[in-house]
Design a protein around this motif. Sequence first.
Motif, PDB file in Angstrom:
ATOM      1  N   CYS A  86       5.114   8.832  -5.730  1.00  0.00           N
ATOM      2  CA  CYS A  86       5.719   8.367  -4.470  1.00  0.00           C
ATOM      3  C   CYS A  86       6.018   6.863  -4.437  1.00  0.00           C
ATOM      4  O   CYS A  86       6.404   6.342  -3.388  1.00  0.00           O
ATOM      5  N   HIS A  87       5.876   6.170  -5.571  1.00  0.00           N
ATOM      6  CA  HIS A  87       6.219   4.733  -5.607  1.00  0.00           C
ATOM      7  C   HIS A  87       6.603   4.366  -7.030  1.00  0.00           C
ATOM      8  O   HIS A  87       5.728   4.227  -7.890  1.00  0.00           O
ATOM      9  N   THR A  88       7.904   4.262  -7.294  1.00  0.00           N
ATOM     10  CA  THR A  88       8.357   3.807  -8.614  1.00  0.00           C
ATOM     11  C   THR A  88       9.562   2.882  -8.494  1.00  0.00           C
ATOM     12  O   THR A  88      10.300   2.913  -7.512  1.00  0.00           O
ATOM     13  N   HIS A  89       9.714   2.077  -9.527  1.00  0.00           N
ATOM     14  CA  HIS A  89      10.921   1.265  -9.726  1.00  0.00           C
ATOM     15  C   HIS A  89      11.531   1.747 -11.051  1.00  0.00           C
ATOM     16  O   HIS A  89      11.773   0.969 -11.966  1.00  0.00           O
ATOM     17  N   LEU A  90      11.735   3.059 -11.129  1.00  0.00           N
ATOM     18  CA  LEU A  90      12.101   3.723 -12.388  1.00  0.00           C
ATOM     19  C   LEU A  90      13.437   3.226 -12.934  1.00  0.00           C
ATOM     20  O   LEU A  90      13.625   3.138 -14.150  1.00  0.00           O
ATOM     21  N   LEU A 123       6.028  -0.476   2.859  1.00  0.00           N
ATOM     22  CA  LEU A 123       5.867  -1.905   2.562  1.00  0.00           C
ATOM     23  C   LEU A 123       4.970  -2.142   1.356  1.00  0.00           C
ATOM     24  O   LEU A 123       3.916  -1.518   1.226  1.00  0.00           O
ATOM     25  N   HIS A 124       5.407  -3.057   0.459  1.00  0.00           N
ATOM     26  CA  HIS A 124       4.517  -3.645  -0.544  1.00  0.00           C
ATOM     27  C   HIS A 124       3.652  -4.651   0.210  1.00  0.00           C
ATOM     28  O   HIS A 124       4.124  -5.738   0.556  1.00  0.00           O
ATOM     29  N   ALA A 125       2.411  -4.284   0.468  1.00  0.00           N
ATOM     30  CA  ALA A 125       1.589  -5.049   1.407  1.00  0.00           C
ATOM     31  C   ALA A 125       0.288  -5.536   0.771  1.00  0.00           C
ATOM     32  O   ALA A 125      -0.424  -4.769   0.112  1.00  0.00           O
ATOM     33  N   ASP A 135       1.643  -0.038   0.688  1.00  0.00           N
ATOM     34  CA  ASP A 135       1.344   0.179  -0.720  1.00  0.00           C
ATOM     35  C   ASP A 135       0.674  -1.043  -1.351  1.00  0.00           C
ATOM     36  O   ASP A 135       0.979  -2.176  -0.965  1.00  0.00           O
ATOM     37  N   HIS A 136      -0.208  -0.793  -2.301  1.00  0.00           N
ATOM     38  CA  HIS A 136      -1.045  -1.791  -3.005  1.00  0.00           C
ATOM     39  C   HIS A 136      -2.339  -2.029  -2.224  1.00  0.00           C
ATOM     40  O   HIS A 136      -3.366  -1.479  -2.554  1.00  0.00           O
ATOM     41  N   LEU A 137      -2.327  -2.938  -1.215  1.00  0.00           N
ATOM     42  CA  LEU A 137      -3.438  -3.120  -0.255  1.00  0.00           C
ATOM     43  C   LEU A 137      -4.712  -3.733  -0.834  1.00  0.00           C
ATOM     44  O   LEU A 137      -5.764  -3.676  -0.172  1.00  0.00           O
ATOM     45  N   THR A 177       2.500   5.610  -9.763  1.00  0.00           N
ATOM     46  CA  THR A 177       2.543   4.791 -10.985  1.00  0.00           C
ATOM     47  C   THR A 177       3.010   3.364 -10.726  1.00  0.00           C
ATOM     48  O   THR A 177       2.686   2.465 -11.495  1.00  0.00           O
ATOM     49  N   ASP A 178       3.859   3.140  -9.686  1.00  0.00           N
ATOM     50  CA  ASP A 178       4.523   1.840  -9.492  1.00  0.00           C
ATOM     51  C   ASP A 178       5.356   1.486 -10.729  1.00  0.00           C
ATOM     52  O   ASP A 178       5.568   0.301 -11.010  1.00  0.00           O
ATOM     53  N   CYS A 179       5.785   2.491 -11.496  1.00  0.00           N
ATOM     54  CA  CYS A 179       6.504   2.218 -12.746  1.00  0.00           C
ATOM     55  C   CYS A 179       7.529   1.105 -12.553  1.00  0.00           C
ATOM     56  O   CYS A 179       8.500   1.260 -11.812  1.00  0.00           O
TER      57      CYS A 179
END
Length: 411
Positions: A79-83, A249-251, A272-274, A324-326
């Motif tokens: 649910c979170h990638t920069h593929l 949000l990248h938070a 996300d991250h946190l 993954t945050d790929c």
Amino acid sequence: MQSSPKASQPPRERIWRNALLASMAGGTGLGMVEAATVVVRGERIAYAGPAAQAPEPLGPDSEVIDCGGRCITPGLIDCHTHLVHGGNRAHEFELRLQGATYQQIAAAGGGIIATLRATRAATQEGLVAQALPRLDALVAEGVTTVEVKSGYGLDLENERKMLSAARQLGTLRHVGVRTTFLGAHALPPEAGGDADAFIAQVAGQMLPTLAAEGLVDAVDAFCEGIAFSPSQVARVFAAAARLDLPVKLHADQLSNLHGAELAATHHALSADHLEHTDEAGVRAMARAGTVAVLLPGAFYFLREKTLPPVELLRRHGVPMAVATDCNPGTSPLTSLLLAMNMAATQFRLTVEECLAGTTREAARALGIARDTGSVEAGKYADLAIWDIGSPSELVYRIGFNPLHSRIWRGR
Ligand code: DI6
Ligand code: FE
């Protein structure tokens, strides 16, 4: 090259018998059913549960598959990638091994801006060709839905190119693709340091245009000292609200700018991250129903020391997802199984939390929980079938892929 997903029609009914089912249905727990049957009609699940209550096959052309006791879970969701991105940053990795920090490399014109140059230089077809092996690595591990962010184009034409490449990936493989517009990712060089003017362009032009073209499923931003301030992010979120688009949000990844509260105030699907989120942020997320997306790959790759507040998230009942945050800078990771293992070893998530985090809660983080994320009647038939004796094996092993087969929308 695989044939187009549109070309093959699934049989009217397919029945998987003799499975160890981890349905992830019902909001909590693994939803374990032994000797289970899963009945799929077309793209959707018609029944999932004990064999004794299963409906009779519709007719002689129903296909029956014996699972031989293998384990069925929902198809995994990243649910979170920069593929989609151009090039890679192996050279910056070497610099970091010599002592440079991520922030120093970014300040010297590397980092996200280095990937921006490579992404702008690529054609849409080039971006698709570069992303496909990464997508295939995820799919080979049972991933049936992947989120893909923009954010390395940072002007209208190049953000469009990235989002179009992401959409195209979904036509080339049997996988659901959800696109997220991340125009507020970094300040492009031509902005001349004027972040407010750039945000006005992101919120006033890029987002409405790309949304009108059907390229945007959700809107994200990078709220950080090296990126955008809470008030700048709020302007992007206001624009998303005008377009009726959900936000994420990248938070609080590298510092606590109170991104979690900001996300919750705007009823974000996820924050996300946190790593640096405090209890007030966690409380706000709990009230808003915002999912915490944990990204252990970035934590590992940046050798971070501050853990996300998992115990607080648990205590306040904030759902947790794992992804993954790929991306080429902070998490060049294309294994969701490894992300699950890292979430357990580094963040001390339980097996159940890791599995829910890549299925049920990941679906919630994308706003698609009505359609996918668990094996239950009415949802898409997105399934992963594994050669394992217990779901804990998915989290426990490192670098081993026990996938037997993968079903996407009944196919
Ligand atoms: N947070 C991240 O971890 C990535 N983007 C973001 O907003 C890093 C992206 C990169 O370094 O290329
Ligand atoms: Fe990210």
